[in-house]
Design an enzyme around this catalytic site. Sequence first.
Site, mmCIF file in Angstrom:
data_model
loop_
_atom_site.group_PDB
_atom_site.id
_atom_site.type_symbol
_atom_site.label_atom_id
_atom_site.label_comp_id
_atom_site.label_asym_id
_atom_site.label_seq_id
_atom_site.Cartn_x
_atom_site.Cartn_y
_atom_site.Cartn_z
ATOM 1 N N TYR A 90 0.822 -1.471 -0.424
ATOM 2 C CA TYR A 90 -0.208 -0.119 0.138
ATOM 3 C C TYR A 90 1.795 1.304 0.404
ATOM 4 O O TYR A 90 0.413 1.965 -0.766
ATOM 5 C CB TYR A 90 -0.676 -0.058 1.112
ATOM 6 C CG TYR A 90 -2.139 -0.812 0.710
ATOM 7 C CD1 TYR A 90 -3.113 -0.004 -0.399
ATOM 8 C CD2 TYR A 90 -2.219 -2.110 1.398
ATOM 9 C CE1 TYR A 90 -4.266 -0.745 -0.274
ATOM 10 C CE2 TYR A 90 -3.917 -2.819 1.089
ATOM 11 C CZ TYR A 90 -4.527 -2.152 -0.158
ATOM 12 O OH TYR A 90 -5.430 -2.753 -0.877
ATOM 13 N N GLU A 109 -9.141 -6.284 4.453
ATOM 14 C CA GLU A 109 -8.524 -7.985 3.600
ATOM 15 C C GLU A 109 -8.197 -8.675 5.019
ATOM 16 O O GLU A 109 -7.866 -9.518 4.707
ATOM 17 C CB GLU A 109 -7.447 -6.908 3.264
ATOM 18 C CG GLU A 109 -7.980 -6.602 1.410
ATOM 19 C CD GLU A 109 -6.734 -5.390 1.139
ATOM 20 O OE1 GLU A 109 -5.949 -5.519 0.987
ATOM 21 O OE2 GLU A 109 -7.755 -4.800 0.360
ATOM 22 N N ARG A 155 -5.255 -15.456 -12.571
ATOM 23 C CA ARG A 155 -6.840 -15.496 -13.146
ATOM 24 C C ARG A 155 -7.737 -15.793 -12.580
ATOM 25 O O ARG A 155 -8.151 -16.059 -11.188
ATOM 26 C CB ARG A 155 -6.616 -16.120 -14.696
ATOM 27 C CG ARG A 155 -6.036 -15.508 -15.580
ATOM 28 C CD ARG A 155 -6.207 -14.026 -15.979
ATOM 29 N NE ARG A 155 -5.614 -13.691 -16.926
ATOM 30 C CZ ARG A 155 -4.065 -12.716 -17.146
ATOM 31 N NH1 ARG A 155 -4.066 -12.411 -16.217
ATOM 32 N NH2 ARG A 155 -3.987 -12.525 -18.187
ATOM 33 N N SER A 205 -14.985 -18.100 -11.301
ATOM 34 C CA SER A 205 -15.668 -18.616 -10.736
ATOM 35 C C SER A 205 -15.779 -20.252 -10.257
ATOM 36 O O SER A 205 -15.285 -21.025 -11.335
ATOM 37 C CB SER A 205 -17.922 -18.515 -11.670
ATOM 38 O OG SER A 205 -17.523 -17.006 -11.815
ATOM 39 N N THR A 240 -21.133 -19.981 -15.068
ATOM 40 C CA THR A 240 -20.525 -20.697 -14.366
ATOM 41 C C THR A 240 -20.461 -20.485 -12.709
ATOM 42 O O THR A 240 -21.015 -21.105 -12.512
ATOM 43 C CB THR A 240 -18.467 -20.499 -14.462
ATOM 44 O OG1 THR A 240 -18.714 -19.179 -14.811
ATOM 45 C CG2 THR A 240 -18.504 -20.933 -16.078
ATOM 46 N N PRO A 241 -20.927 -18.669 -12.202
ATOM 47 C CA PRO A 241 -21.086 -18.890 -10.927
ATOM 48 C C PRO A 241 -22.532 -19.840 -11.038
ATOM 49 O O PRO A 241 -23.296 -19.635 -9.780
ATOM 50 C CB PRO A 241 -21.379 -17.255 -10.608
ATOM 51 C CG PRO A 241 -21.201 -16.357 -12.500
ATOM 52 C CD PRO A 241 -20.621 -18.122 -12.723
ATOM 53 N N PRO A 271 -11.982 -5.958 -14.241
ATOM 54 C CA PRO A 271 -12.038 -4.590 -13.275
ATOM 55 C C PRO A 271 -13.822 -4.338 -13.546
ATOM 56 O O PRO A 271 -14.455 -4.336 -14.571
ATOM 57 C CB PRO A 271 -11.161 -3.840 -13.600
ATOM 58 C CG PRO A 271 -10.166 -4.771 -14.804
ATOM 59 C CD PRO A 271 -10.787 -5.628 -15.339
#
Length: 395
Positions: free
Chosen positions: A95, A137, A206, A209, A278-279, A386
């Site tokens: 960060y 996180e 990468r 899902s 897929t999901p 994104p």
Amino acid sequence: MLSQEKIDIIKSTVPVLEQHGKTITTVFYKNMFEAHPELLNVFNHVNQAQGRQQTALANTVLAAAKHIDNLGAIIPAVVQIANKHVSLGIVPEQYPIVGKYLLGAIKEVLGDAATPEILGAWEEAYGIIADAFIGVEKSMYDEKEAEDGGWKLFKGFIVADKIKESDVITSIYFKPVDGGKVPSYKPGQYISVKLEIPGEKNTLIRQYSLSQAPNGESFRISVKREADNNPNGKASVYLHDKVNVGDIVELSAPAGDFYLDVENNTPVTLISGGVGVTPMMAMYETIATTTPERPVAFLHSARTRSHQAFDKVVREMNESLATSSYAALYSEEGDGFINRDFLEKNVKEGSDVYVCGPTPFMQAVISELYAMGIDKEKVHFEFFGPAVQLNLAHS
């Protein structure tokens, strides 16, 4: 907390960010990668080349500036980005690097207009926002590590099976190398696959899902093979052609904020385009196995029948469920596309609607759902790559 003076300074930069935001983020990434090439092992180079990552970051910075006096308004965006960060293995030490080069890019692009007061206000604001991300996180990492079979960052998995689902989609099954359990996950979430591809200078990471309901034994992803000359296709082609049963691949723990709400029994409509199925498979299988009485509609659009994955298994599950319906359209076979008329006939009344597919598909479908009067709170969707802003009618 920021002082009112610094809040006012940051809000005053909103028009400048609206005009120069993408230029700033483009300079930011360029300078940061030149100084820290190791970060190229984390970021998606295709999204960089296409400008999608720069646009997504510019939108995030702009949203932070607009809501700097009420950062709670951007919590959904923070959660979405934090999930992606956790799936990529972002750590707190990165960060300060981002902050340094983001402030440097603001100074480089705006020149003398970036006064010490503006830079000082943004430095303090960035620190607050970064701390928020780090905290969120950390909680995610801790939670995933504490789960039965859980871990932090990446872990080795063996390819247990590969099954061709259609002309373009192949499923890959993974089991832990250590023989342990696979942690549970929310139906609709994804994992990251870390690939070391011969001839590639950098690691490719990468997200895919998870395409089956949690079972404690294995993960399954179902990958569309892109064309060999498509820059998006390096990872998918490698997974299709080079990764074989018995190979070991590193995976992240499941993440993502797009998932089926399993806490209530309200009707559900699943709408997918192409590999966006897929999901939905994880969601549909979860309903079929845990709450088979729950009303559900599964609506899918594919180019052709040969491109569609899972048609047979979905039809079988649909026939076994008393309150389920299933409909598929094939655009190149004359069936047309999922349009307003189709949605009005097939969306379950009062349902939560989940949408996944290519951006133009989602834009068209979600706009129609809104136009039908479906509450925005009941429409859930996920992007590939994104997050971009959808130009939605009636929104």
